[in-house]
Design a protein around this motif. Structure first.
Motif, PDB file in Angstrom:
ATOM      1  N   LYS A 141      54.582  79.203  16.586  1.00 45.98           N
ATOM      2  CA  LYS A 141      53.493  80.590  16.295  1.00 45.98           C
ATOM      3  C   LYS A 141      52.592  80.307  17.541  1.00 45.98           C
ATOM      4  O   LYS A 141      51.593  80.425  17.232  1.00 45.98           O
ATOM      5  CB  LYS A 141      53.182  80.540  15.263  1.00 45.98           C
ATOM      6  CG  LYS A 141      54.200  80.688  14.000  1.00 45.98           C
ATOM      7  CD  LYS A 141      53.727  80.876  12.934  1.00 45.98           C
ATOM      8  CE  LYS A 141      55.004  80.783  11.343  1.00 45.98           C
ATOM      9  NZ  LYS A 141      54.244  80.957  10.167  1.00 45.98           N
ATOM     10  N   THR A 142      53.106  80.515  18.700  1.00 47.34           N
ATOM     11  CA  THR A 142      51.978  80.548  19.943  1.00 47.34           C
ATOM     12  C   THR A 142      51.691  81.938  20.210  1.00 47.34           C
ATOM     13  O   THR A 142      52.491  82.761  20.378  1.00 47.34           O
ATOM     14  CB  THR A 142      52.662  79.817  21.059  1.00 47.34           C
ATOM     15  OG1 THR A 142      53.017  78.492  20.770  1.00 47.34           O
ATOM     16  CG2 THR A 142      51.648  79.827  22.179  1.00 47.34           C
ATOM     17  N   LYS A 198      48.273  87.192  26.277  1.00 46.65           N
ATOM     18  CA  LYS A 198      49.039  87.299  24.820  1.00 46.65           C
ATOM     19  C   LYS A 198      50.444  87.413  25.010  1.00 46.65           C
ATOM     20  O   LYS A 198      50.905  88.234  25.877  1.00 46.65           O
ATOM     21  CB  LYS A 198      48.283  88.715  24.397  1.00 46.65           C
ATOM     22  CG  LYS A 198      48.675  88.714  22.884  1.00 46.65           C
ATOM     23  CD  LYS A 198      48.036  89.908  22.037  1.00 46.65           C
ATOM     24  CE  LYS A 198      48.534  89.790  20.457  1.00 46.65           C
ATOM     25  NZ  LYS A 198      47.821  91.171  19.918  1.00 46.65           N
ATOM     26  N   ILE A 199      50.989  86.761  24.308  1.00 45.63           N
ATOM     27  CA  ILE A 199      52.638  86.684  24.147  1.00 45.63           C
ATOM     28  C   ILE A 199      53.019  88.120  23.475  1.00 45.63           C
ATOM     29  O   ILE A 199      52.665  88.121  22.276  1.00 45.63           O
ATOM     30  CB  ILE A 199      53.026  85.390  23.472  1.00 45.63           C
ATOM     31  CG1 ILE A 199      52.574  84.250  24.505  1.00 45.63           C
ATOM     32  CG2 ILE A 199      54.422  85.322  23.531  1.00 45.63           C
ATOM     33  CD1 ILE A 199      52.877  82.931  23.771  1.00 45.63           C
ATOM     34  N   GLY A 200      53.783  88.692  24.341  1.00 40.98           N
ATOM     35  CA  GLY A 200      54.432  89.842  23.549  1.00 40.98           C
ATOM     36  C   GLY A 200      55.817  89.537  23.203  1.00 40.98           C
ATOM     37  O   GLY A 200      56.268  88.568  23.247  1.00 40.98           O
ATOM     38  N   GLY A 201      56.572  90.737  22.785  1.00 35.77           N
ATOM     39  CA  GLY A 201      57.875  90.532  22.135  1.00 35.77           C
ATOM     40  C   GLY A 201      58.764  91.177  23.023  1.00 35.77           C
ATOM     41  O   GLY A 201      60.031  91.515  22.600  1.00 35.77           O
ATOM     42  N   SER A 202      58.218  92.032  24.113  1.00 36.40           N
ATOM     43  CA  SER A 202      59.424  92.886  24.935  1.00 36.40           C
ATOM     44  C   SER A 202      59.830  92.311  26.066  1.00 36.40           C
ATOM     45  O   SER A 202      58.715  92.380  27.062  1.00 36.40           O
ATOM     46  CB  SER A 202      58.857  94.183  24.866  1.00 36.40           C
ATOM     47  OG  SER A 202      59.452  95.233  25.915  1.00 36.40           O
ATOM     48  N   GLY A 204      51.732  68.711  21.328  1.00 35.02           N
ATOM     49  CA  GLY A 204      51.692  69.901  20.364  1.00 35.02           C
ATOM     50  C   GLY A 204      51.505  71.357  20.754  1.00 35.02           C
ATOM     51  O   GLY A 204      51.798  72.272  20.229  1.00 35.02           O
ATOM     52  N   TYR A 205      51.374  71.390  22.277  1.00 34.54           N
ATOM     53  CA  TYR A 205      51.395  72.553  22.890  1.00 34.54           C
ATOM     54  C   TYR A 205      52.060  71.896  24.181  1.00 34.54           C
ATOM     55  O   TYR A 205      51.911  70.835  24.631  1.00 34.54           O
ATOM     56  CB  TYR A 205      49.958  73.156  23.347  1.00 34.54           C
ATOM     57  CG  TYR A 205      49.030  72.156  23.782  1.00 34.54           C
ATOM     58  CD1 TYR A 205      48.865  72.025  25.488  1.00 34.54           C
ATOM     59  CD2 TYR A 205      47.967  71.275  22.838  1.00 34.54           C
ATOM     60  CE1 TYR A 205      47.861  71.247  25.700  1.00 34.54           C
ATOM     61  CE2 TYR A 205      47.184  70.724  23.808  1.00 34.54           C
ATOM     62  CZ  TYR A 205      47.053  70.333  24.965  1.00 34.54           C
ATOM     63  OH  TYR A 205      46.395  69.651  25.523  1.00 34.54           O
ATOM     64  N   LEU A 206      52.531  72.984  25.053  1.00 40.52           N
ATOM     65  CA  LEU A 206      53.410  72.499  26.250  1.00 40.52           C
ATOM     66  C   LEU A 206      52.523  72.922  27.543  1.00 40.52           C
ATOM     67  O   LEU A 206      51.881  73.981  27.456  1.00 40.52           O
ATOM     68  CB  LEU A 206      54.515  73.481  26.247  1.00 40.52           C
ATOM     69  CG  LEU A 206      55.582  73.563  25.307  1.00 40.52           C
ATOM     70  CD1 LEU A 206      56.863  74.278  25.491  1.00 40.52           C
ATOM     71  CD2 LEU A 206      55.799  71.761  24.827  1.00 40.52           C
ATOM     72  N   THR A 207      52.459  72.064  28.367  1.00 50.32           N
ATOM     73  CA  THR A 207      51.675  72.183  29.874  1.00 50.32           C
ATOM     74  C   THR A 207      52.611  71.949  30.614  1.00 50.32           C
ATOM     75  O   THR A 207      53.331  71.052  31.028  1.00 50.32           O
ATOM     76  CB  THR A 207      50.597  71.032  29.908  1.00 50.32           C
ATOM     77  OG1 THR A 207      49.578  71.228  28.977  1.00 50.32           O
ATOM     78  CG2 THR A 207      49.903  71.435  31.180  1.00 50.32           C
ATOM     79  N   PHE A 208      53.010  73.243  31.373  1.00 54.43           N
ATOM     80  CA  PHE A 208      53.841  73.062  32.599  1.00 54.43           C
ATOM     81  C   PHE A 208      53.077  72.958  33.915  1.00 54.43           C
ATOM     82  O   PHE A 208      51.881  73.651  34.090  1.00 54.43           O
ATOM     83  CB  PHE A 208      54.630  74.329  32.673  1.00 54.43           C
ATOM     84  CG  PHE A 208      55.764  74.400  31.606  1.00 54.43           C
ATOM     85  CD1 PHE A 208      56.977  74.077  31.646  1.00 54.43           C
ATOM     86  CD2 PHE A 208      55.330  75.114  30.441  1.00 54.43           C
ATOM     87  CE1 PHE A 208      57.782  74.071  30.664  1.00 54.43           C
ATOM     88  CE2 PHE A 208      56.234  75.499  29.366  1.00 54.43           C
ATOM     89  CZ  PHE A 208      57.403  74.867  29.700  1.00 54.43           C
TER      90      PHE A 208
END
Length: 808
Positions: free
Chosen positions: A756-757, A768-772, A724-728
């Motif tokens: 929508k992570t 925090k995940i950005g978009g750039s 349900g979430y990814l663990t690398f």
């Protein structure tokens, strides 16, 4: 130039193949003796020795005359080791078994049957037979078996129903059909997952149900009368077990996976250096250049056997070799075993008795295309020492690799005598022994160096000597291209994971930009990327129009960016015997795939279906079942277990990545001297249906022999857990080696990520995940998501510790 068996011999073969059963008396069992896990069966016409070398193989050696000197084994290198043997001897049968393979010997009528974990595999029909001029073995086949093997052929994947000559012979200008080629092997692979090999290098035949539908018959004019059986319950296990018995291919230097330029040939030092400079000018990566005939003579005929630089054309070879290295380019020289009578080496070879002889002991002289010649007796220790002295001298001067050509040998008269037998008795062992000379010479005098040894002929097990085979003088045509996948897949299954073709095609003057482009696109996903051709049409991309050159450059750049992945599948070949190119049935045991020759696996995670027909705009591609596949170029998702129609244009071929795969890549670079994985992009192909993804990357200094066995390497394990979430989890297993990055800048690119992570956690730090992506590139650590591409980019660093990344 080709050679044929004596015209008198062929009718004899045909006569005896049809009348063997009628002429041999029934074999009778006499007694049995077990000693040190080796079973000896005394029978009415000799004795049979059954030796298990491990729990997955048996060697069966028939000795008709116990007073004769036995022929040595050439295929097997393993030493017998076993934990447990089962031996039961009763009135009617003998059961002789390891934990996995067993032989059941019926005493009357005498017969040997073979089983895998109690499951019947096959049996001797008559076993060993012998007549006045021919001997061999006969076996029963079941009616549904597909048969692969018999070395290098262009026949289709299933060789059943053919009667195949065992005689290494040139096949100039072949296309889609060639029954006899440069590298024949007395080796059969069954779709029932067993291998049957004959440790015999003499001229002969493999009759795979041609003369008698359900009979496999091996025929030979002499030599060692033995065969071995290797079993497994998986395809990967079968090639691993076979190469454990016959030897694994040493790792090649990293530069051998780069672009290698060759033609027939570069006439001068000036021409060769200008070609290298043109590659640099056109910004096309280059790692190697190969010199054909002209390094020792000004033209094609009359100079073979000189084996010294022709100083008129190459006035400063040592300086040239040094300058090549300064540009990051390694140099490979051609050699041949033919010593022309007017060459600079003939007198000393004749004086030292290094040549094949006539019956009276004088050198055997004959004519062939290149001139009046003798043939080096490669089996004579003195000849081996002499030949290696020449290789050693040039290697010291700066030569980086060797090309052994015409080593079938291309012309090998029947009555020429070697120290160990007539030509026909040892013909198929010539290239094998030649590769051994180079391998052992390097081991003794350059023990830290990984040699590159290009040869087009050999025997079972020649891969252990580092032999890198290519598919010979293929026609420059669409038909020539179409046979190459089959040849490489078949040879990879037989232990030769580096079989490759002359990219662009060798023979003929057909010039077609589309054909050239398609052949080099395929070459990106073949083990060795080496362009080579006659001079009528240039093999190097630098001499093609910009429209073609630009496409080819991008594909060569892709091969270089894939170097960590390609080097890792080279490592898999070295430790497990797994070929770099693998049949689809290695992954999906759909019986229909046993005949597939258009699509294959490149390692575990990349599927390739080269365009091999002119003007093709779409291609039907089978995707193996139980996996999800993503189109490399478009990102389109497909479920496995079906054929899909893939649109193609001149810039693309069907390439798919398996969901759950990690594909490590590096930035573009120009040659292996510039290679570094300090900046690593790790592509992960995510799918919600894949709960666990795995992979690894192998690295060392790229040049030191047996680094992977000497704790001079590192392996990075890649894992992704989907809950349900990814663990690398990235786990470095590190030793030290020259050039090892103490810390890597890693960008993980998660493909097909549509969640929508909001945050990720890298070890104990949250971001925090950005978009750039532009902003991300300025950071040491962080994440960005691009909804248009569906890719999550994670930037971080990896050193000695396990790195854990969690998407929240």
């Amino acid at each position: 130039m080709t050679i044929r068996l004596s015209s008198l011999l062929l009718p004899i073969y045909l006569l005896f193949s049809l009348s063997i059963s009628a002429q041999n008396k029934e074999r009778e069992f006499v007694s049995a003796n077990l000693n040190n896990n080796i079973l000896t069966l005394n029978v009415s016409d000799g004795k049979i020795i059954i030796t298990p070398y491990s729990d997955v193989n048996l060697e069966i050696h028939f000795i008709e005359d116990s007073t004769a000197t036995p022929f040595p084994s050439n295929a097997i290198i393993d030493e017998p080791y076993l934990d447990k043997i089962t031996y039961l001897n009763d009135e009617h049968q003998i059961h002789f078994a390891t934990t996995k393979i067993s032989a059941v010997i019926n005493k009357k009528p005498f017969k040997i049957c073979y089983y895998r974990l109690g499951e019947f595999l096959f049996s001797e029909e008559q076993g060993y037979f012998s007549n006045d001029s021919i001997s061999g073995f006969r076996f029963n086949l079941n009616k549904t078996e597909h048969l692969f093997g018999a070395g290098e052929r262009a026949l289709g994947m299933n060789r059943r129903g053919h009667r195949l000559q065992l005689y290494n012979r040139a096949s100039y200008g072949y296309e889609t059909h060639a029954e006899l080629m440069y590298y024949s092997m007395p080796l059969v692979i069954s779709s029932e997952k067993y291998m049957l090999g004959f440790d015999n290098g003499a001229s002969g035949w493999l009759d795979l149900g041609k003369t008698e539908e359900d009979i496999l018959q091996f025929e030979t004019i002499g030599g060692r009368q033995s065969y071995f059986v290797v079993i497994s319950d998986t395809w990967q296990g079968l090639v691993a077990n076979f190469t454990e018995l016959t030897g694994r291919q040493p790792m090649l230097p990293r530069w051998s996976l780069g672009n290698i330029s060759s033609r027939m040939g570069y006439h001068s030092q000036e021409e060769l250096e200008s070609v290298i400079d043109k590659y640099i000018e056109d910004e096309i990566p280059l790692d190697g250049i190969v010199l054909d005939l002209y390094w020792f003579g000004p033209d094609v005929t009359g100079h073979m056997g000189n084996l010294e630089w022709h100083r008129d054309s190459f006035p400063e070879p040592e300086l040239m070799l040094r300058r090549n290295k300064e540009k990051g380019v390694k140099t490979v020289l051609i050699t041949e075993p033919f010593i022309l009578k007017n060459s600079g080496k003939y007198a000393e070879c004749a004086a030292q008795n290094l040549l094949g002889t006539k019956a009276d002991g004088s050198p055997y002289i004959f004519d062939f295309f290149f001139g009046t010649t003798a043939l080096l007796d490669i089996f004579k220790p003195e000849a081996q020492d002499w030949f290696w002295t020449i290789y050693k001298k040039h290697t010291f001067s700066g030569v980086d690799g060797w090309w052994g050509d015409l080593g079938e040998p291309e012309v090998h008269p029947d009555d020429l005598l070697h120290v160990n037998g007539r030509a026909d008795e040892v013909h198929n062992l010539y290239g094998h022994e030649w590769a051994k000379v180079l391998h052992e010479g390097y081991r003794n005098d350059f023990p830290e160096t990984r040699p590159v040894i290009l040869m087009r002929s050999g025997f079972i097990g020649s891969q252990r000597y580092g032999l890198v085979p290519w598919s010979g003088d293929v026609n420059r045509s669409w038909g020539g291209l179409q046979s190459q996948i089959e040849i490489s897949l078949q040879m990879g299954m037989q232990g030769h994971g580096y079989m490759h073709s002359d990219l662009g095609g060798f023979a003929g003057d057909y010039r077609d930009d589309e054909l050239y482009t398609r052949w080099l696109q395929y070459g990106i996903f073949q083990p060795i990327f080496r362009t080579h051709a006659q001079e009528d049409v240039p093999p190097e991309p630098i001499f093609w129009p910009d429209s073609t050159k630009n496409i080819v450059r991008e594909y060569i750049n892709l091969r270089y960016q894939l170097m960590p992945y390609n080097y890792t599948i080279m490592h898999q070949n070295a430790i497990l015997g797994l070929p770099m190119m693998r049949p689809l049935f290695y992954m999906d045991e759909n019986p229909e795939l046993l005949d597939e020759t258009k699509t294959y696996l490149w390692g575990d995670d990349i599927l390739v279906s080269p365009a091999v027909e002119k003007g093709v705009t779409s291609q039907k591609v089978y995707l193996p079942a139980h996996h999800i596949w993503y189109n490399y170029f478009t990102g389109e998702k497909h479920y496995g277990g079906q054929y899909v129609d893939v649109p193609v244009d001149i810039k693309t071929i069907p390439v798919f990545i398996k969901a759950g795969a990690f594909i490590p890549m590096v930035p573009k670079f120009m040659n292996a001297e510039e290679y570094s994985s300090k900046q690593l992009t790790l592509h992960y192909y995510h799918d919600d249906a894949v709960h666990n993804g795995h992979g690894y990357m192998y690295e060392d200094d790229g040049k030191t022999k047996d680094s992977h066995l000497k704790q001079q390497s590192e392996t990075i394990l890649f894992d992704c857990i989907n809950r349900g979430y990814l663990t690398f989890k990235l786990t470095p297993l590190r030793y030290q080696y020259e050039g090892m990055p103490q810390e890597r800048e890693i960008e993980i690119v998660v493909h097909n990520f549509h969640r929508k992570t909001k945050h990720i956690k890298i070890d104990d730090k949250e971001y925090k995940i950005g978009g750039s992506l532009r902003r991300l590139n300025k950071l040491d650590e962080g994440a960005a998501y691009k909804s248009k591409t569906g890719k999550l980019h994670i930037k971080t660093k990896l050193s000695n510790n396990i790195l854990t990344i969690i998407t929240e």
